[in-house]
Design a protein around this motif. Structure first.
Motif, short mmCIF file in Angstrom:
data_model
loop_
_atom_site.label_atom_id
_atom_site.label_comp_id
_atom_site.label_asym_id
_atom_site.label_seq_id
_atom_site.Cartn_x
_atom_site.Cartn_y
_atom_site.Cartn_z
N GLN A 175 -4.26 0.81 -0.43
CA GLN A 175 -4.23 -0.65 -0.46
C GLN A 175 -2.83 -1.18 -0.17
OE1 GLN A 175 -5.96 -1.09 -4.37
NE2 GLN A 175 -8.01 -1.46 -3.53
N ARG A 176 -1.81 -0.53 -0.72
CA ARG A 176 -0.42 -0.93 -0.45
C ARG A 176 -0.09 -0.73 1.03
NH1 ARG A 176 1.83 2.83 -3.82
NH2 ARG A 176 3.68 2.75 -2.54
N PHE A 177 -0.56 0.38 1.60
CA PHE A 177 -0.35 0.66 3.02
C PHE A 177 -0.99 -0.43 3.88
CE2 PHE A 177 -2.17 3.05 6.78
CZ PHE A 177 -0.99 3.12 7.50
N HIS A 178 -2.22 -0.78 3.58
CA HIS A 178 -2.91 -1.82 4.35
C HIS A 178 -2.26 -3.19 4.16
CE1 HIS A 178 -6.80 0.70 4.84
NE2 HIS A 178 -5.84 1.05 5.67
N HIS A 179 -1.76 -3.45 2.98
CA HIS A 179 -1.04 -4.71 2.74
C HIS A 179 0.20 -4.79 3.64
CE1 HIS A 179 0.15 -8.28 0.50
NE2 HIS A 179 1.35 -7.75 0.39
N ALA A 180 0.93 -3.68 3.75
CA ALA A 180 2.12 -3.64 4.61
C ALA A 180 1.74 -3.86 6.07
CB ALA A 180 2.85 -2.30 4.45
#
Length: 120
Positions: free
Chosen positions: A10-15
């Motif tokens: 989720q953090r990767f996709h947010h970035a």
């Protein structure tokens, strides 16, 4: 602390949605691989990041939404997503729906991304 691949994905996709290339770059291990019918098989962080930059130069307005993110192992997550974007030069819309499996190493870096597009 136990690694949570769902939170990491989720953090990767947010970035990615933020077009934060420094954070995206930091997610990948140097020897990561990335496979997608759209880009082929990419090997190494430098090649992956070059492809990300080319893609977002072409589709700078992409909006992606994860419909599901789930753990498939202690070090990998599966995300089902939808995205819309517009080609920067032609104005042609791009709509994609698919999934990806993201696998992380013990340092929390991505070692592989395997993307599958669904028929829209």
């Amino acid at each position: 602390m136990t690694f949570d691949p769902v939170t990491a994905a989720q953090r990767f996709h947010h970035a990615i949605n933020d077009l934060d290339f420094a954070v995206i770059d930091d997610f990948f291990a140097d020897d990561a691989v990335y496979g997608s019918i759209k880009v082929g098989q990419l090997s190494g962080k430098a090649e992956i990041m070059a492809a990300f930059r080319r893609y977002f130069d072409t589709y700078p307005d992409q909006v992606a939404v994860d419909e599901l993110t789930e753990a498939v192992s202690p070090m990998s997550a599966r995300a089902v997503w939808r995205l819309k974007a517009t080609h920067a030069e032609t104005g042609e819309p791009l709509v994609r729906f698919g999934e990806e499996t993201i696998t992380f190493n013990d340092d929390g870096r991505i070692v592989s991304v395997d993307v599958t597009d669904y028929k829209v």
